[in-house]
Write a protein that holds these residues in place. Structure first.
Motif, mmCIF file in Angstrom:
data_model
loop_
_atom_site.group_PDB
_atom_site.id
_atom_site.type_symbol
_atom_site.label_atom_id
_atom_site.label_comp_id
_atom_site.label_asym_id
_atom_site.label_seq_id
_atom_site.Cartn_x
_atom_site.Cartn_y
_atom_site.Cartn_z
ATOM 1 N N VAL A 38 98.661 62.622 41.300
ATOM 2 C CA VAL A 38 97.466 63.396 41.625
ATOM 3 C C VAL A 38 97.535 63.756 43.119
ATOM 4 C CG1 VAL A 38 95.999 61.315 41.908
ATOM 5 C CG2 VAL A 38 94.991 63.399 41.117
ATOM 6 N N SER A 39 97.918 65.020 43.360
ATOM 7 C CA SER A 39 98.170 65.402 44.755
ATOM 8 C C SER A 39 97.502 66.728 45.079
ATOM 9 C CB SER A 39 99.681 65.490 44.992
ATOM 10 O OG SER A 39 100.197 66.640 44.369
ATOM 11 N N GLY A 40 97.859 67.295 46.219
ATOM 12 C CA GLY A 40 97.269 68.561 46.631
ATOM 13 C C GLY A 40 97.725 69.715 45.753
ATOM 14 N N GLY A 41 98.935 69.627 45.245
ATOM 15 C CA GLY A 41 99.492 70.729 44.466
ATOM 16 C C GLY A 41 99.607 70.432 42.973
ATOM 17 N N HIS A 42 99.473 69.162 42.577
ATOM 18 C CA HIS A 42 99.736 68.808 41.188
ATOM 19 C C HIS A 42 98.777 67.752 40.656
ATOM 20 C CE1 HIS A 42 103.438 70.670 42.506
ATOM 21 N NE2 HIS A 42 103.618 71.003 41.237
ATOM 22 N N LEU A 58 95.553 72.859 34.282
ATOM 23 C CA LEU A 58 95.784 74.222 33.820
ATOM 24 C C LEU A 58 95.514 75.214 34.942
ATOM 25 C CD1 LEU A 58 93.912 73.869 30.393
ATOM 26 C CD2 LEU A 58 96.362 73.608 30.843
ATOM 27 N N ASP A 59 94.880 74.744 36.020
ATOM 28 C CA ASP A 59 94.586 75.653 37.139
ATOM 29 C C ASP A 59 94.722 74.902 38.460
ATOM 30 O OD1 ASP A 59 91.929 74.312 37.075
ATOM 31 O OD2 ASP A 59 91.584 75.609 35.344
ATOM 32 N N ASP A 60 93.615 74.581 39.132
ATOM 33 C CA ASP A 60 93.703 73.891 40.429
ATOM 34 C C ASP A 60 94.098 72.426 40.231
ATOM 35 O OD1 ASP A 60 92.786 76.218 41.494
ATOM 36 O OD2 ASP A 60 90.818 75.458 42.116
ATOM 37 N N ALA A 61 94.835 71.888 41.205
ATOM 38 C CA ALA A 61 95.109 70.445 41.205
ATOM 39 C C ALA A 61 93.870 69.728 41.739
ATOM 40 C CB ALA A 61 96.304 70.154 42.087
ATOM 41 N N ALA A 62 93.772 68.414 41.479
ATOM 42 C CA ALA A 62 92.595 67.660 41.926
ATOM 43 C C ALA A 62 92.453 67.726 43.454
ATOM 44 C CB ALA A 62 92.705 66.215 41.469
ATOM 45 N N GLY A 63 93.566 67.559 44.170
ATOM 46 C CA GLY A 63 93.522 67.604 45.641
ATOM 47 C C GLY A 63 93.074 68.968 46.145
ATOM 48 N N GLU A 64 93.573 69.994 45.464
ATOM 49 C CA GLU A 64 93.199 71.365 45.831
ATOM 50 C C GLU A 64 91.688 71.551 45.641
ATOM 51 O OE1 GLU A 64 95.503 73.842 43.298
ATOM 52 O OE2 GLU A 64 94.849 75.719 44.230
ATOM 53 N N GLY A 94 100.324 59.826 44.701
ATOM 54 C CA GLY A 94 99.979 61.156 45.219
ATOM 55 C C GLY A 94 98.823 61.064 46.194
ATOM 56 N N GLY A 95 98.638 62.101 46.990
ATOM 57 C CA GLY A 95 97.630 62.105 48.058
ATOM 58 C C GLY A 95 96.241 61.664 47.611
ATOM 59 N N VAL A 96 95.778 62.150 46.455
ATOM 60 C CA VAL A 96 94.417 61.847 45.999
ATOM 61 C C VAL A 96 94.290 60.376 45.565
ATOM 62 C CG1 VAL A 96 92.573 62.532 44.399
ATOM 63 C CG2 VAL A 96 94.111 64.262 45.314
ATOM 64 N N SER A 97 95.420 59.739 45.261
ATOM 65 C CA SER A 97 95.350 58.329 44.838
ATOM 66 C C SER A 97 94.955 57.420 45.998
ATOM 67 C CB SER A 97 96.663 57.866 44.194
ATOM 68 O OG SER A 97 97.670 57.706 45.158
ATOM 69 N N ALA A 98 94.840 57.978 47.204
ATOM 70 C CA ALA A 98 94.322 57.198 48.343
ATOM 71 C C ALA A 98 92.802 57.060 48.247
ATOM 72 C CB ALA A 98 94.691 57.884 49.658
#
Ligand code: KG4
Ligand code: ZN
Length: 354
Positions: free
Chosen positions: A149-153, A172-178, A281-285
């Motif tokens: 779970v990152s900025g891009g994926h 299917l569209d934006d990643a969670a980080g995005e 991934g970034g969001v996992s922080a």
């Protein structure tokens, strides 16, 4: 030794046995992208060119000191192979790291191992840190479900082995980080990479339950896909209504993302009967995501062991690239006649792409 240059971070690391960090040097051009409100690929690539040699050279120095060696020649001798991120990422940024890695590999006559950046994120959980011993027996974790779970994926995969990977679902569209970043911008918190600030804002919410109710996209669908762009649009509408405080919107937004990520991860664990869950991934922080994911998995799937990326290795870095390279080549031979020319940037590589 590994090099990472997929976006705006330039990093080089040396890792022993795939799990012990010997040295790691990382720099970033993110301050420039804060000014422009997003990464301008040409600027990121130019900064990669500027940073790559100093970063590698500092990493060699740090390795020399860490191992008590006296010269770069001795450092070169201790290195088994060079790993490099081949994608996904920005083409111009990727090529800088790849060319540097090829040069080192050729000069030192080492094998060159191309690494999928998204699989790299997963292997942050394999690194032993001061606070966390990481995965104990790396061969005993399979089958494992991993959420990147990152900025891009935002991807869910099933790993039956280090190189036996099945894609289960993704955004299917934006990643969670995005979505975090775009919401932070809508709320006027930050122009770029506002995930942390948004999460901080959410902790300031004083109410018991927010009045605002945002959607939980795809939460009740049987598939393991995600969709976050509608959530961002709902936030935009809430802001325009001028009825809710920034803290309330931030709180409810974070709740919605966390709830969806947890529900789909648990669905994946139940469907696959995996014995391990990995989150990276970034969001996992994100603290709420880590705490609630742990609690829900313990409650719903008590037989599953969970491993989360150490917080200092959630963002892009070279340590996990080295770790992934180690495990992806385990059992195979390191070919010193490696065909360097065949290693090229693959900007659109998927998580299950080799
Ligand atoms: O993995 P990463 O460093 O870069 C990519 O490979 O995409 O992830 C960066 C993303 C950004 O969107 C950032 O806002 C988000 O991770 N992020 C967070 C937190 N820390 C970083 N999102 C929510 N809460 C956080 N604490
Ligand atoms: Zn990344």
């Amino acid at each position: 030794m590994a090099i990472e240059s997929s976006c705006d971070e330039t990093a080089c690391a040396v890792v022993k046995d795939g799990v012990y960090e010997i040295s790691h040097i990382l720099t970033t051009s993110s301050n420039l992208h804060e000014e422009t409100g997003g990464v301008i690929p040409e600027i990121a690539a130019r900064k990669q060119v500027e940073f790559i040699v100093p970063v590698i050279s500092k990493c060699l120095n740090a390795t020399k000191d860490a191992l008590g060696l006296t010269s770069f020649e001795e450092v070169a001798k201790t290195i088994d192979a060079i790993a490099v991120t081949k994608g996904p990422g920005l083409a111009g940024s990727l090529i800088v790291g790849i060319e540097a890695a090829k040069t080192l590999a050729m000069a030192w006559q080492k094998p060159l191992i191309p690494v999928n950046h998204l699989m790299g994120h997963v292997y942050a959980t394999f690194i032993k840190t001061n606070n966390d011993n990481g995965i104990q027996d790396t061969s005993e974790i399979f089958p494992a479900v991993a959420l990147v779970v990152s900025g891009g994926h935002t991807d869910l995969i099933l790993m039956r082995g280090h190189n036996n990977i099945e894609y289960l679902g993704g955004t299917l569209d934006d990643a969670a980080g995005e979505a975090f970043d775009k919401t932070a911008r809508l709320l006027g918190l930050s122009n770029y990479l506002g995930g942390v600030l948004l999460s901080k804002k959410a902790t300031e919410f004083q109410g018991y339950k927010p009045e605002l109710k945002l959607p939980r996209p795809l939460i009740n669908q049987a598939n393991l896909d995600f969709s976050f762009s509608g959530l961002k649009t709902a936030v935009k509408r809430a802001v325009e209504q001028n009825k809710y405080s920034t803290t309330e919107i931030a709180f409810e937004f974070e709740e919605a993302v966390v709830e969806v990520l947890i529900k789909k991860s648990i669905k994946a664990l139940i469907q696959t009967k995996a014995k391990t869950f990995i989150m990276a991934g970034g969001v996992s922080a994100n603290t709420k995501l880590r705490d609630q994911m742990k609690t829900h998995i313990e409650k719903t799937c008590p037989e599953v062991t969970s491993y989360f990326s150490p917080t200092n290795l959630c963002g892009d870095n070279a340590v996990y690239i080295a770790s992934r390279a180690f495990f992806q080549t385990q059992g195979g031979s390191l070919d010193t006649e490696c065909n360097y020319a065949s290693i090229r940037p693959e900007p659109s590589l998927g998580i299950d792409g080799v």
